[in-house]
Design a protein around this motif. Structure first.
Motif, PDB file in Angstrom:
ATOM      1  N   ILE A 236       0.692  -1.190   0.041  1.00  0.00           N
ATOM      2  CA  ILE A 236       0.042   0.002   0.225  1.00  0.00           C
ATOM      3  C   ILE A 236       0.982   1.226   0.039  1.00  0.00           C
ATOM      4  N   ILE A 237       0.743   2.102  -0.785  1.00  0.00           N
ATOM      5  CA  ILE A 237       1.374   3.299  -1.083  1.00  0.00           C
ATOM      6  C   ILE A 237       0.403   4.413  -0.649  1.00  0.00           C
ATOM      7  N   ASP A 238       0.838   4.918   0.553  1.00  0.00           N
ATOM      8  CA  ASP A 238      -0.232   5.994   1.093  1.00  0.00           C
ATOM      9  C   ASP A 238       0.183   7.479   0.604  1.00  0.00           C
ATOM     10  N   LEU A 239      -0.768   8.190  -0.440  1.00  0.00           N
ATOM     11  CA  LEU A 239       0.025   9.563  -0.948  1.00  0.00           C
ATOM     12  C   LEU A 239      -1.175  10.540  -0.671  1.00  0.00           C
ATOM     13  N   ARG A 240      -2.021  10.341   0.639  1.00  0.00           N
ATOM     14  CA  ARG A 240      -2.913  11.061   1.158  1.00  0.00           C
ATOM     15  C   ARG A 240      -2.307  12.480   1.651  1.00  0.00           C
ATOM     16  N   ASN A 241      -2.800  13.616   1.498  1.00  0.00           N
ATOM     17  CA  ASN A 241      -2.485  14.720   1.659  1.00  0.00           C
ATOM     18  C   ASN A 241      -1.041  15.024   1.479  1.00  0.00           C
ATOM     19  N   ASN A 242      -0.499  14.436   0.451  1.00  0.00           N
ATOM     20  CA  ASN A 242       0.846  14.529   0.076  1.00  0.00           C
ATOM     21  C   ASN A 242       0.751  15.684  -0.880  1.00  0.00           C
ATOM     22  N   PRO A 243       1.470  16.937  -0.623  1.00  0.00           N
ATOM     23  CA  PRO A 243       1.515  17.896  -1.515  1.00  0.00           C
ATOM     24  C   PRO A 243       2.341  17.989  -2.628  1.00  0.00           C
ATOM     25  N   GLY A 244       3.013  17.214  -2.999  1.00  0.00           N
ATOM     26  CA  GLY A 244       3.760  17.010  -3.946  1.00  0.00           C
ATOM     27  C   GLY A 244       5.489  17.114  -3.521  1.00  0.00           C
ATOM     28  N   GLY A 245       6.152  17.981  -4.236  1.00  0.00           N
ATOM     29  CA  GLY A 245       7.333  18.121  -4.347  1.00  0.00           C
ATOM     30  C   GLY A 245       8.430  18.155  -5.566  1.00  0.00           C
ATOM     31  N   LEU A 246       9.406  17.598  -5.342  1.00  0.00           N
ATOM     32  CA  LEU A 246      10.239  17.582  -6.678  1.00  0.00           C
ATOM     33  C   LEU A 246       9.804  16.795  -7.982  1.00  0.00           C
ATOM     34  N   LEU A 247       9.859  17.146  -9.071  1.00  0.00           N
ATOM     35  CA  LEU A 247       9.474  16.187 -10.222  1.00  0.00           C
ATOM     36  C   LEU A 247      10.615  15.108 -10.336  1.00  0.00           C
ATOM     37  N   ASN A 287       8.965  -6.876  -7.906  1.00  0.00           N
ATOM     38  CA  ASN A 287       8.858  -8.033  -8.836  1.00  0.00           C
ATOM     39  C   ASN A 287       7.441  -8.223  -9.156  1.00  0.00           C
ATOM     40  N   GLY A 288       6.838  -7.328  -9.356  1.00  0.00           N
ATOM     41  CA  GLY A 288       5.465  -7.367  -9.950  1.00  0.00           C
ATOM     42  C   GLY A 288       4.303  -7.527  -8.811  1.00  0.00           C
ATOM     43  N   ALA A 289       4.699  -7.450  -7.629  1.00  0.00           N
ATOM     44  CA  ALA A 289       3.773  -7.772  -6.619  1.00  0.00           C
ATOM     45  C   ALA A 289       2.483  -6.534  -6.586  1.00  0.00           C
ATOM     46  N   PRO A 290       1.276  -6.846  -6.415  1.00  0.00           N
ATOM     47  CA  PRO A 290       0.168  -5.797  -6.561  1.00  0.00           C
ATOM     48  C   PRO A 290       0.473  -4.648  -5.667  1.00  0.00           C
ATOM     49  N   ILE A 291      -0.019  -3.644  -6.007  1.00  0.00           N
ATOM     50  CA  ILE A 291       0.157  -2.336  -5.457  1.00  0.00           C
ATOM     51  C   ILE A 291      -1.413  -1.518  -5.245  1.00  0.00           C
ATOM     52  N   VAL A 292      -1.737  -1.056  -3.979  1.00  0.00           N
ATOM     53  CA  VAL A 292      -2.830  -0.147  -3.998  1.00  0.00           C
ATOM     54  C   VAL A 292      -2.314   1.265  -3.770  1.00  0.00           C
ATOM     55  N   VAL A 293      -2.504   2.200  -4.203  1.00  0.00           N
ATOM     56  CA  VAL A 293      -2.074   3.560  -4.097  1.00  0.00           C
ATOM     57  C   VAL A 293      -3.418   4.436  -3.283  1.00  0.00           C
ATOM     58  N   LEU A 294      -3.319   5.048  -2.075  1.00  0.00           N
ATOM     59  CA  LEU A 294      -4.323   5.508  -1.501  1.00  0.00           C
ATOM     60  C   LEU A 294      -4.029   7.018  -1.625  1.00  0.00           C
ATOM     61  N   MET A 295      -5.323   7.837  -2.300  1.00  0.00           N
ATOM     62  CA  MET A 295      -5.160   9.420  -2.630  1.00  0.00           C
ATOM     63  C   MET A 295      -6.452   9.921  -2.135  1.00  0.00           C
ATOM     64  N   ASN A 296      -6.389  11.285  -1.737  1.00  0.00           N
ATOM     65  CA  ASN A 296      -7.567  11.976  -1.318  1.00  0.00           C
ATOM     66  C   ASN A 296      -7.367  13.365  -2.170  1.00  0.00           C
ATOM     67  N   VAL A 297      -8.235  14.136  -1.944  1.00  0.00           N
ATOM     68  CA  VAL A 297      -8.206  15.788  -2.324  1.00  0.00           C
ATOM     69  C   VAL A 297      -6.882  16.468  -1.965  1.00  0.00           C
ATOM     70  N   GLY A 298      -6.363  16.022  -0.927  1.00  0.00           N
ATOM     71  CA  GLY A 298      -5.198  16.893  -0.596  1.00  0.00           C
ATOM     72  C   GLY A 298      -4.104  16.377  -1.261  1.00  0.00           C
ATOM     73  N   SER A 299      -3.934  15.132  -2.340  1.00  0.00           N
ATOM     74  CA  SER A 299      -2.872  14.656  -2.941  1.00  0.00           C
ATOM     75  C   SER A 299      -2.693  15.516  -4.156  1.00  0.00           C
ATOM     76  N   ALA A 300      -1.415  15.922  -4.515  1.00  0.00           N
ATOM     77  CA  ALA A 300      -1.411  17.047  -5.509  1.00  0.00           C
ATOM     78  C   ALA A 300      -0.097  16.986  -6.041  1.00  0.00           C
ATOM     79  N   SER A 301       0.036  17.401  -7.204  1.00  0.00           N
ATOM     80  CA  SER A 301       1.390  17.793  -8.071  1.00  0.00           C
ATOM     81  C   SER A 301       2.012  16.350  -8.343  1.00  0.00           C
ATOM     82  N   ALA A 302       3.361  16.154  -7.518  1.00  0.00           N
ATOM     83  CA  ALA A 302       4.069  14.895  -7.694  1.00  0.00           C
ATOM     84  C   ALA A 302       3.278  13.688  -7.310  1.00  0.00           C
ATOM     85  N   SER A 303       2.605  13.859  -6.390  1.00  0.00           N
ATOM     86  CA  SER A 303       1.827  12.756  -5.959  1.00  0.00           C
ATOM     87  C   SER A 303       1.043  12.096  -7.105  1.00  0.00           C
ATOM     88  N   GLU A 304       0.249  13.290  -7.798  1.00  0.00           N
ATOM     89  CA  GLU A 304      -0.599  12.827  -8.942  1.00  0.00           C
ATOM     90  C   GLU A 304       0.233  12.262 -10.176  1.00  0.00           C
TER      91      GLU A 304
END
Length: 456
Positions: A236-247, A287-304
């Motif tokens: 699980i990759i949690d990107l909620r409320n992540n405003p971004g950062g460096l490209l 190695n191809g293992a399944p991934i779930v990415v969590l996002m919300n409206v606070g996920s922006a820029s580099a997160s997107e």
């Protein structure tokens, strides 16, 4: 005579502006010159007339430099929420902030109507601990009504010496405005941390995309594999409320999980230098293992960018809410006498050509923002605004400071040391809290279902 001097200064200013802004990286690539545009001179005549009336009739005498700076600022800030004109003192503060020599609250903010909106609080900062949430509206900073100032002035008011306090009046849907008092700190951010939720299921929280984040993430995954005593079944990759950062950081992190030819993201603007494509690199640390990415409206820029790349390459399932939609590129340009220009020069597009700007990333599985706790224990959050709601926001244009307080970046060694200082008991406490998180709970269920499906 004074009137003629003012007109002369205006014309000199206009001509110097042509030279000032006609740098090879901008104007020459389009071979554009305002001197070839009749509408330029019509607009200049109107500007001259207004300037003259202000100089002669305004209630107070205003010097030419102030009027010119106000005009330039209005010219730039009328474009979109992320372009701005930086005076020499602001340029100096930008430099200080990247060195960590300021005190702040730890929030990423944007404009909403006449007010300032919290795009997202940064993990483990004064604003985060004070309970500020994405979508909160800042109505007052101290005694200053926010509707009477611009975004940059709001940032200046909230910054200050570490240890000093500031009162913010906050508006939040469905409840009366309230006041929070926050003590400023030097803002440092642990950009990523990881935990093992259950056998084989890893949890990776990325709070912000900094220079060392990709290196830290790779080390975290290695540590989780070691704790699991075998490869991870899923992540699980949690990107909620992540405003971004460096490209560059978002590209490097995307490439940790993508193992097929293609691109991570590309940009399109009006000049050749704004049109760039960033390729994928072979190698998937899971190695191809399944991934779930969590996002919300606070996920922006580099997160997107990361979520869009993993989604388009069918490498991850995106769960949660539609993201913020900050898909524009800003370039910093130096001007004469220490002034600076931050100008939006391109839009970001996902590998399949989807614009991020003003649209965001739509989840594969939408989740309501609810809590597994009772209403008495925790109040649900109403995230009510996105990039498209910001004043003068760019359109998506399909074929696509927000302002932030710049944090002090920790080195990879410092970040990993902070991880090592968390005891096993503390880890278990975090795991227990995460399993009460509705988004995480649902992500675990999806990953377990995928595991069963693969076995069959």
């Amino acid at each position: 005579m004074n009137h003629l001097k003012s007109i002369s200064k205006i014309l000199c200013f206009a001509l110097s502006s042509l030279l000032l802004f006609s740098s090879p990286s901008i104007a020459d690539e389009d071979n554009y010159s305002p001197l070839d545009s009749p509408s330029f001179f019509e607009g200049l005549n109107t500007f001259t007339a207004v300037f003259s009336q202000i100089k002669q009739m305004y209630v107070d005498e205003i010097d030419d430099e102030t009027l010119f700076n106000n005009a330039i600022r209005g010219l730039i800030e009328g474009l979109d929420p992320h372009s701005s004109y930086l005076e020499p003192v602001d340029q100096s503060k930008v430099s200080e902030s990247t060195m960590g020599k300021f005190g702040g609250l730890g929030i990423v903010i944007g404009t909403k109507g006449d007010y300032i909106e919290v795009v997202s609080p940064i993990d483990d900062t004064p604003a985060y601990r004070a309970g500020l949430k994405a979508g909160d509206i800042i109505l007052q900073i101290g005694d200053q009504n926010v509707s009477q100032i611009n975004l940059e002035e709001g940032v200046k008011l909230m910054r200050g010496a570490p240890g000093t306090t500031i009162k913010l009046t906050i508006g939040r849907p469905d409840i009366a405005p309230f006041v929070v008092e926050i003590t400023r700190e030097i803002i440092t951010v642990t950009s990523a941390k990881g935990l093992l939720l259950e056998d084989g299921i890893g949890y990776l929280r990325i709070a912000q995309f900094q220079r060392p984040t990709a290196e830290v993430v790779e080390k975290i995954i290695g540590d989780l594999v070691e704790k699991n005593e075998s490869d991870l079944d899923s992540l699980i990759i949690d990107l909620r409320n992540n405003p971004g950062g460096l490209l560059d950081s978002s590209i490097d992190i995307s490439n940790l999980f993508i193992d097929e030819p293609g691109i991570v993201v590309y940009t399109e603007g009006r000049t050749p230098s704004s049109n760039m494509s960033f390729p994928t690199k072979p190698g998937d640390i899971l190695n191809g293992a399944p991934i779930v990415v969590l996002m919300n409206v606070g996920s922006a820029s580099a997160s997107e960018i990361v979520a869009g790349a993993l989604q388009d390459h069918k490498r991850a399932i995106i769960m949660g809410e539609e993201s913020f939609g900050k898909g524009s590129v800003q370039s910093m340009m130096g001007l004469q006498d220490g002034y600076g220009l931050k100008l939006t020069t391109a839009r970001y597009f996902t590998p399949s050509g989807r614009s991020i700007q003003a649209k965001g990333i739509s989840p594969d599985i939408a989740l309501d923002n609810i809590s597994l706790k009772s209403e008495d224990e925790e109040e649900s959050i109403d995230f009510s605004s996105q990039e498209k709601d910001l004043k003068n926001s760019l359109s998506a244009q399909d074929e696509e400071e927000t302002t932030s307080e710049d944090p002090t970046e920790l080195t990879p060694e410092e970040i990993l040391k902070s991880q090592d200082e968390i005891t096993d008991a503390r880890d278990q406490e975090y795991v227990d809290l995460l399993m009460e998180d509705y988004y995480v709970h649902e992500a675990v269920n999806v990953l377990k279902a995928l595991k069963i499906y693969k076995k069959n």
